[in-house]
Design a protein around this motif. Structure first.
Motif, PDB file in Angstrom:
ATOM      1  N   MET A   5       0.832  -1.214   0.000  1.00 27.64           N
ATOM      2  CA  MET A   5       0.000   0.000   0.000  1.00 27.64           C
ATOM      3  C   MET A   5       0.862   1.258   0.000  1.00 27.64           C
ATOM      4  O   MET A   5       0.560   2.229  -0.687  1.00 27.64           O
ATOM      5  N   ILE A   6       1.953   1.246   0.746  1.00 26.16           N
ATOM      6  CA  ILE A   6       2.853   2.401   0.768  1.00 26.16           C
ATOM      7  C   ILE A   6       3.475   2.600  -0.614  1.00 26.16           C
ATOM      8  O   ILE A   6       3.549   3.731  -1.119  1.00 26.16           O
ATOM      9  N   LEU A   7       3.896   1.523  -1.249  1.00 23.04           N
ATOM     10  CA  LEU A   7       4.447   1.637  -2.610  1.00 23.04           C
ATOM     11  C   LEU A   7       3.393   2.151  -3.591  1.00 23.04           C
ATOM     12  O   LEU A   7       3.712   2.928  -4.498  1.00 23.04           O
ATOM     13  N   GLY A   8       2.146   1.735  -3.418  1.00 21.20           N
ATOM     14  CA  GLY A   8       1.065   2.225  -4.272  1.00 21.20           C
ATOM     15  C   GLY A   8       0.851   3.717  -4.121  1.00 21.20           C
ATOM     16  O   GLY A   8       0.674   4.444  -5.101  1.00 21.20           O
ATOM     17  N   VAL A   9       0.889   4.190  -2.893  1.00 23.57           N
ATOM     18  CA  VAL A   9       0.728   5.631  -2.649  1.00 23.57           C
ATOM     19  C   VAL A   9       1.910   6.399  -3.238  1.00 23.57           C
ATOM     20  O   VAL A   9       1.740   7.475  -3.821  1.00 23.57           O
ATOM     21  N   VAL A  10       3.115   5.851  -3.116  1.00 24.06           N
ATOM     22  CA  VAL A  10       4.305   6.499  -3.692  1.00 24.06           C
ATOM     23  C   VAL A  10       4.172   6.571  -5.221  1.00 24.06           C
ATOM     24  O   VAL A  10       4.485   7.602  -5.836  1.00 24.06           O
ATOM     25  N   CYS A  11       3.689   5.482  -5.844  1.00 24.99           N
ATOM     26  CA  CYS A  11       3.491   5.484  -7.305  1.00 24.99           C
ATOM     27  C   CYS A  11       2.477   6.547  -7.709  1.00 24.99           C
ATOM     28  O   CYS A  11       2.678   7.279  -8.683  1.00 24.99           O
ATOM     29  N   ALA A  12       1.366   6.639  -6.976  1.00 28.60           N
ATOM     30  CA  ALA A  12       0.346   7.636  -7.296  1.00 28.60           C
ATOM     31  C   ALA A  12       0.898   9.054  -7.114  1.00 28.60           C
ATOM     32  O   ALA A  12       0.619   9.954  -7.916  1.00 28.60           O
ATOM     33  N   ALA A  13       1.706   9.266  -6.069  1.00 30.19           N
ATOM     34  CA  ALA A  13       2.317  10.581  -5.859  1.00 30.19           C
ATOM     35  C   ALA A  13       3.280  10.921  -6.998  1.00 30.19           C
ATOM     36  O   ALA A  13       3.341  12.067  -7.457  1.00 30.19           O
ATOM     37  N   CYS A  14       4.021   9.920  -7.474  1.00 32.24           N
ATOM     38  CA  CYS A  14       4.913  10.144  -8.625  1.00 32.24           C
ATOM     39  C   CYS A  14       4.091  10.484  -9.871  1.00 32.24           C
ATOM     40  O   CYS A  14       4.504  11.315 -10.679  1.00 32.24           O
ATOM     41  N   GLY A  15       2.929   9.858 -10.025  1.00 36.61           N
ATOM     42  CA  GLY A  15       2.034  10.196 -11.137  1.00 36.61           C
ATOM     43  C   GLY A  15       1.587  11.645 -11.063  1.00 36.61           C
ATOM     44  O   GLY A  15       1.542  12.348 -12.080  1.00 36.61           O
TER      45      GLY A  15
END
Length: 145
Positions: free
Chosen positions: A11-21
């Motif tokens: 979930m943390i990696l998912g949030v980081v990916c969305a923030a990078c988006g």
């Protein structure tokens, strides 16, 4: 590594990916010189002489679309600089375009470019990682219910 910790990491990696988006989207919008957005309509198709490439191919006429769109509160009708035989557009076609805010008669067809693809991949990857993390965490939590 237990399922709960794996779920949290995903979930943390998912949030980081969305923030990078979001970062890529912001960067793409800042670097775009044509800040205005409009939807143009092809109101006319005019025949004219072909460009150098068309002349070399032996084409006698190119067909150029004329776009009409509203920018800065006024209607602008402008012929597009690229044509073809046959015309790449059809009459009454709706075309998204970008225009310069300082000079609305300078425009280009909306082309998302490679950064838009990166942005979409980051958003999709973030959503998938968050969902996987949620499923892992729910599987971990279900064992203790």
């Amino acid at each position: 590594m237990n399922q709960g910790l794996t779920g949290e990491i995903l979930m943390i990696l998912g949030v980081v990916c969305a923030a990078c988006g979001l970062f890529v989207q912001n960067y793409r919008h800042r670097k775009e010189p044509y800040k205005g957005r409009a939807t143009a309509t092809v109101v006319e198709i005019v025949a004219d002489a072909p460009d150098a490439k068309g002349s070399a191919a032996g084409v006698h006429h190119y067909f150029y679309p004329v776009f009409a769109y509203y920018a800065g509160g006024r209607l602008i009708k402008k012929r597009y600089q690229r044509g073809g035989n046959p015309c790449p557009f059809r009459l009454n076609q709706q075309v998204p375009l970008y225009y310069k805010l300082e000079d609305p008669e300078l425009f280009k067809i909306a082309d998302p470019g490679p950064l838009k693809t990166v942005e979409r991949l980051l958003y999709a990857g973030g959503a998938i990682l968050c969902l996987l993390g949620l499923f892992c965490y729910m599987g971990f939590a279900a064992r203790y219910v």
